[in-house]
Design a protein around this motif. Structure first.
Motif, mmCIF file in Angstrom:
data_model
loop_
_atom_site.group_PDB
_atom_site.id
_atom_site.type_symbol
_atom_site.label_atom_id
_atom_site.label_comp_id
_atom_site.label_asym_id
_atom_site.label_seq_id
_atom_site.Cartn_x
_atom_site.Cartn_y
_atom_site.Cartn_z
ATOM 1 N N ASN A 119 0.653 -1.062 0.050
ATOM 2 C CA ASN A 119 -0.013 0.022 0.045
ATOM 3 C C ASN A 119 0.995 1.488 -0.111
ATOM 4 O OD1 ASN A 119 -1.550 1.985 0.724
ATOM 5 N ND2 ASN A 119 -2.762 1.066 2.326
ATOM 6 N N GLY A 121 0.001 4.180 0.426
ATOM 7 C CA GLY A 121 -0.511 5.066 1.507
ATOM 8 C C GLY A 121 0.332 5.098 2.840
ATOM 9 N N VAL A 122 0.885 3.579 3.132
ATOM 10 C CA VAL A 122 1.514 3.288 4.164
ATOM 11 C C VAL A 122 3.139 4.142 4.033
ATOM 12 C CG1 VAL A 122 2.460 1.679 5.803
ATOM 13 C CG2 VAL A 122 0.258 1.113 4.495
ATOM 14 N N TYR A 126 4.791 6.983 6.672
ATOM 15 C CA TYR A 126 6.022 6.878 7.009
ATOM 16 C C TYR A 126 6.913 7.889 6.415
ATOM 17 C CZ TYR A 126 5.349 2.740 10.035
ATOM 18 O OH TYR A 126 4.884 1.895 10.849
ATOM 19 N N MET A 129 6.448 10.711 8.383
ATOM 20 C CA MET A 129 7.023 10.858 9.877
ATOM 21 C C MET A 129 8.151 11.197 9.687
ATOM 22 S SD MET A 129 4.646 8.091 11.883
ATOM 23 C CE MET A 129 4.510 6.805 10.517
ATOM 24 N N ILE A 131 10.685 9.370 8.347
ATOM 25 C CA ILE A 131 11.508 8.213 8.435
ATOM 26 C C ILE A 131 12.405 8.083 6.866
ATOM 27 C CG2 ILE A 131 11.506 5.732 8.575
ATOM 28 C CD1 ILE A 131 10.099 6.719 10.968
ATOM 29 N N GLU A 144 5.839 -5.552 5.065
ATOM 30 C CA GLU A 144 4.541 -5.936 4.612
ATOM 31 C C GLU A 144 4.468 -6.654 3.471
ATOM 32 O OE1 GLU A 144 2.416 -4.225 7.169
ATOM 33 O OE2 GLU A 144 1.230 -3.379 5.387
ATOM 34 N N LEU A 217 2.597 -15.326 7.869
ATOM 35 C CA LEU A 217 3.101 -13.786 7.958
ATOM 36 C C LEU A 217 1.946 -12.917 7.524
ATOM 37 C CD1 LEU A 217 6.407 -14.418 6.214
ATOM 38 C CD2 LEU A 217 6.128 -13.917 8.433
ATOM 39 N N LYS A 219 -1.441 -11.157 7.784
ATOM 40 C CA LYS A 219 -2.454 -10.796 9.071
ATOM 41 C C LYS A 219 -3.812 -10.451 8.799
ATOM 42 C CE LYS A 219 1.092 -11.926 11.830
ATOM 43 N NZ LYS A 219 1.015 -13.212 12.476
ATOM 44 N N ASP A 220 -4.026 -10.135 7.525
ATOM 45 C CA ASP A 220 -5.300 -9.615 6.871
ATOM 46 C C ASP A 220 -6.330 -10.758 6.500
ATOM 47 O OD1 ASP A 220 -3.786 -9.897 4.953
ATOM 48 O OD2 ASP A 220 -3.977 -7.591 4.171
ATOM 49 N N ASN B 92 -3.791 4.065 6.574
ATOM 50 C CA ASN B 92 -2.256 3.605 6.170
ATOM 51 C C ASN B 92 -1.662 3.307 7.326
ATOM 52 O OD1 ASN B 92 -3.289 4.955 3.900
ATOM 53 N ND2 ASN B 92 -1.883 6.647 3.842
ATOM 54 N N LEU B 93 -2.233 2.055 7.765
ATOM 55 C CA LEU B 93 -1.507 1.292 8.905
ATOM 56 C C LEU B 93 -0.874 0.016 8.418
ATOM 57 C CD1 LEU B 93 -4.490 1.199 11.599
ATOM 58 C CD2 LEU B 93 -2.716 2.777 11.521
ATOM 59 N N LEU B 94 0.172 -0.408 9.089
ATOM 60 C CA LEU B 94 0.767 -1.713 8.809
ATOM 61 C C LEU B 94 -0.157 -2.815 8.860
ATOM 62 C CD1 LEU B 94 4.171 -0.966 10.406
ATOM 63 C CD2 LEU B 94 3.908 -1.020 8.035
ATOM 64 N N SER B 95 -0.503 -3.507 7.813
ATOM 65 C CA SER B 95 -1.534 -4.563 7.899
ATOM 66 C C SER B 95 -0.693 -5.933 8.760
ATOM 67 C CB SER B 95 -1.972 -5.029 6.424
ATOM 68 O OG SER B 95 -0.973 -5.825 5.873
ATOM 69 N N THR B 96 0.777 -5.980 8.635
ATOM 70 C CA THR B 96 1.458 -7.173 9.207
ATOM 71 C C THR B 96 1.627 -6.719 10.788
ATOM 72 O OG1 THR B 96 3.405 -6.495 8.522
ATOM 73 C CG2 THR B 96 2.016 -7.921 7.120
ATOM 74 N N ASN B 102 2.005 -0.804 15.376
ATOM 75 C CA ASN B 102 2.034 0.293 14.425
ATOM 76 C C ASN B 102 2.235 1.588 15.181
ATOM 77 O OD1 ASN B 102 0.405 0.088 11.646
ATOM 78 N ND2 ASN B 102 -0.526 -1.436 12.662
ATOM 79 N N ARG B 105 6.682 1.198 15.786
ATOM 80 C CA ARG B 105 7.412 1.090 14.828
ATOM 81 C C ARG B 105 8.236 2.559 14.417
ATOM 82 N NH1 ARG B 105 7.187 -2.865 10.413
ATOM 83 N NH2 ARG B 105 6.528 -4.298 12.298
ATOM 84 N N PRO B 106 7.228 3.476 13.981
ATOM 85 C CA PRO B 106 8.004 4.874 13.702
ATOM 86 C C PRO B 106 8.646 5.213 14.707
ATOM 87 C CG PRO B 106 5.602 4.910 13.291
ATOM 88 C CD PRO B 106 5.653 3.513 14.144
ATOM 89 N N TYR B 137 -4.579 -7.239 15.442
ATOM 90 C CA TYR B 137 -4.112 -6.678 13.913
ATOM 91 C C TYR B 137 -5.353 -5.722 13.259
ATOM 92 C CZ TYR B 137 -0.352 -9.802 14.288
ATOM 93 O OH TYR B 137 0.817 -10.383 14.705
ATOM 94 N N ALA B 139 -6.615 -5.631 10.585
ATOM 95 C CA ALA B 139 -7.751 -6.300 10.099
ATOM 96 C C ALA B 139 -8.889 -6.809 10.882
ATOM 97 C CB ALA B 139 -7.274 -7.545 9.363
ATOM 98 N N ARG B 153 -0.609 7.043 16.318
ATOM 99 C CA ARG B 153 0.546 6.903 15.725
ATOM 100 C C ARG B 153 1.026 8.367 15.398
ATOM 101 N NH1 ARG B 153 0.914 4.002 10.024
ATOM 102 N NH2 ARG B 153 -0.263 5.872 9.234
#
Lengths: 220, 337
Positions: A119, A121-122, A126, A129, A131, A144, A217, A219-220, B92-96, B102, B105-106, B137, B139, B153
């Protein structure tokens, strides 16, 4: 059954290990080349973090060219290069280079598409922020994409096992070679059937392993 | 706190040039909530993305806390961005990664000391009310909860400014309300300046102090929410304000009514919305008012009542009634039929 095994057991076991060896070594080297290449493709493409048209089109074209050549032809095409680099063109050593040349670009492509799925957007979140790009690649994009990357590597590995079957042509042995030499040329169909069954089990096991790992791995 | 000076942005795709922003200037004061409203394609998304240089303006300057971001080197910009939090329409979150991860991490990536990370994550997850969902998670979360994680976040970076890019546009009305409440609290209790963009008038009404209206890449109107809401000047602004006030009376009805009298809209602010003006004018003048539509909107600072009425009677009497209403601080406007 026992009789068959006393006659063919050693040959089959040896061929099995040769296949694993060829697959393992070429896979490892191919990942070492293909993964960074995939990352570079994603970064240098249009709109990427390090957009570079020249680099992208060169690498992109090379990958396409190599991927157009069937492995059996690549094997012979690369003979002089293999001799110059490895010193021999036969045996397991002789077949690693062609296998890597065949697999690395494939892995690069698979990694590229896996990474592109992340994604945007993710990544942007970051970036917003503050990074750095390197950290984003490791801790966001690759993390991801892990699940899809594993599935891609599974596909590449199975393709690689298929390619090793042709390695017999340069005397590298392996299961494919055994099936061809004995099963076809010397008319021992049982050997061929057994080899096929072993290959089926091997491929099934790889795919199942890859799927399970990928699912864990994801998670969705 | 945030100042955009003559910002323009042109996108070039092939031979096509699109001017997304045309010479936009705006200033957002410390501690306020400033909203930009516009229909999709108005350029508001580009505008907010210019505020932290996710989109680099073709021309113009962007000041955050007095520092011109456009002049900074890459590493300096990264550091400056630490002061600017941002939330997005699609979270815009990390799905994993879990909710905790979340937010954490930053911080890890920005080298915040370990013990402080845990403290901060716990603190901000508590503020957004998600401390119970730490190990879940994304999801498994609802849209509103995901946005809360995204807010946590952003807050965990301890920014001075929060940019909100259509943060409630993907949420249902109830969830939108609760997220808006949260943003108000963030603004009041943590003193964070908020710059948001939206296409929903409701968002502007409920939490913004000042508002800007974007249309075709230009900021066409700007002012306090009350002013813009009660005395909209630009046609685009009027569209937003009147579309919202349920003044959608069918044209055929309007036509019929304007034949027998005058169709006007009345706007009352604050206390005035409680006064019985209509009763007063029927007593004082020879007019018969009838209500076609109306409602009261609660703005952040005050309430605003709006009525669409039909005034029947002798034209001179109607004129007197209107003058009376105006003398009572009611804004009267003729409605075109």
């Amino acid at each position: 059954m026992i009789e068959f095994w006393t006659e063919w057991g050693t040959d089959i076991t040896e061929a099995f290990w040769q296949t694993l060896l060829m697959t393992g070594i070429s896979l490892a080297i191919s990942i070492l080349i293909g993964l960074p290449l995939g990352i570079l493709l994603v970064m240098t493409r249009k709109g990427g973090q390090a957009e570079n048209r020249v680099f992208y089109s060169i690498v992109n074209t090379i990958i396409n060219v190599i991927r157009s050549i069937p492995f059996i032809i690549l094997l012979f095409l690369l003979l002089p290069l293999t001799r110059a680099l490895v010193g021999t063109t036969i045996g397991v050593e002789g077949v690693i280079l062609p296998l890597v040349v065949y697999t690395a670009p494939y892995i690069a492509r698979l990694m590229e598409s896996a990474l592109l799925e992340v994604n945007k957007g993710v990544i942007e979140a970051y970036e917003s922020m503050g990074i750095s790009t390197t950290k984003i690649i490791w801790s966001v994009i690759i993390r991801e994409a892990r699940s899809t990357m594993i599935l891609g590597l599974t596909i590449a590995t199975i393709g690689l096992i298929g390619a090793t079957a042709m390695a017999g042509l340069v005397g590298a042995g392996g299961l494919g070679d055994l099936a061809y030499q004995y099963g076809h040329l010397r008319f021992e169909p049982v050997v061929m059937y057994v080899v096929i069954i072993i290959l089926i089990i091997l491929v099934q096991a790889m795919q199942t392993f890859g799927n399970v790992l990928a699912r864990r791995l994801r998670k969705d | 706190m945030i100042e955009l000076k003559n910002v323009s942005k042109t996108f070039t795709t092939g031979k096509k040039k699109v001017e997304a922003l045309k010479d936009v200037s705006l200033k957002i004061n410390k501690g306020e909530i400033y909203g930009v409203i516009g229909f999709s394609g108005a350029g508001k998304s580009t505008l907010i993305r210019c505020a932290n240089l996710l989109e680099r303006p073709t021309e113009g300057e962007v000041f955050i806390d007095g520092v011109d971001l456009t002049k900074l080197k890459k590493w300096q910009l990264r550091k400056a961005r630490g002061k600017i939090g941002m939330i997005f329409q699609h979270f815009n979150l990390l799905s994993t990664a879990t909710v905790y991860e979340n937010v954490a991490r930053p911080l890890k990536l920005s080298k915040v000391p370990k013990h402080e990370i845990k403290e901060r994550v716990d603190k901000y997850l508590k503020i957004v009310g998600l401390e119970e969902k730490k190990n879940v998670y994304p999801a498994q979360l609802s849209g509103g909860q995901k946005q809360r994680v995204a807010i946590a976040r952003a807050l965990a970076q301890e920014p001075e400014v929060l940019l909100s890019d259509e943060a409630t546009s993907a949420l249902d009305p109830n969830t939108t309300s609760s997220i808006l409440e949260l943003l108000l609290r963030v603004n009041k209790e943590l003193g964070i300046t908020i710059f948001l963009i939206t296409h929903e008038l409701d968002v502007i009404q409920r939490i913004c102090d000042r508002v800007g209206v974007m249309h075709h890449g230009e900021l066409v109107e700007e002012g306090s929410v009350i002013d813009v809401f009660t005395k909209p000047q630009h046609p685009q602004t009027r569209k937003f304000v009147f579309d919202d006030a349920n003044f959608q009376v069918p044209d055929s009805v309007k036509k019929g009514l304007s034949a027998t009298g005058r169709l006007v809209s009345l706007t009352f602010i604050g206390e005035a919305s409680n006064e019985p003006f209509l009763a007063a004018i029927t007593k004082k003048f020879e007019v018969v008012p009838s209500i076609l539509a109306g409602g009261i909107d609660q703005l952040k600072a005050s309430s605003v009542g709006k009525l669409l009425i039909h005034l029947q009677g002798d034209p001179a009497e109607v004129e007197k009634a209107i003058s009376y209403l105006e003398s009572q601080h009611v804004t009267v406007e003729e409605v075109a039929s």
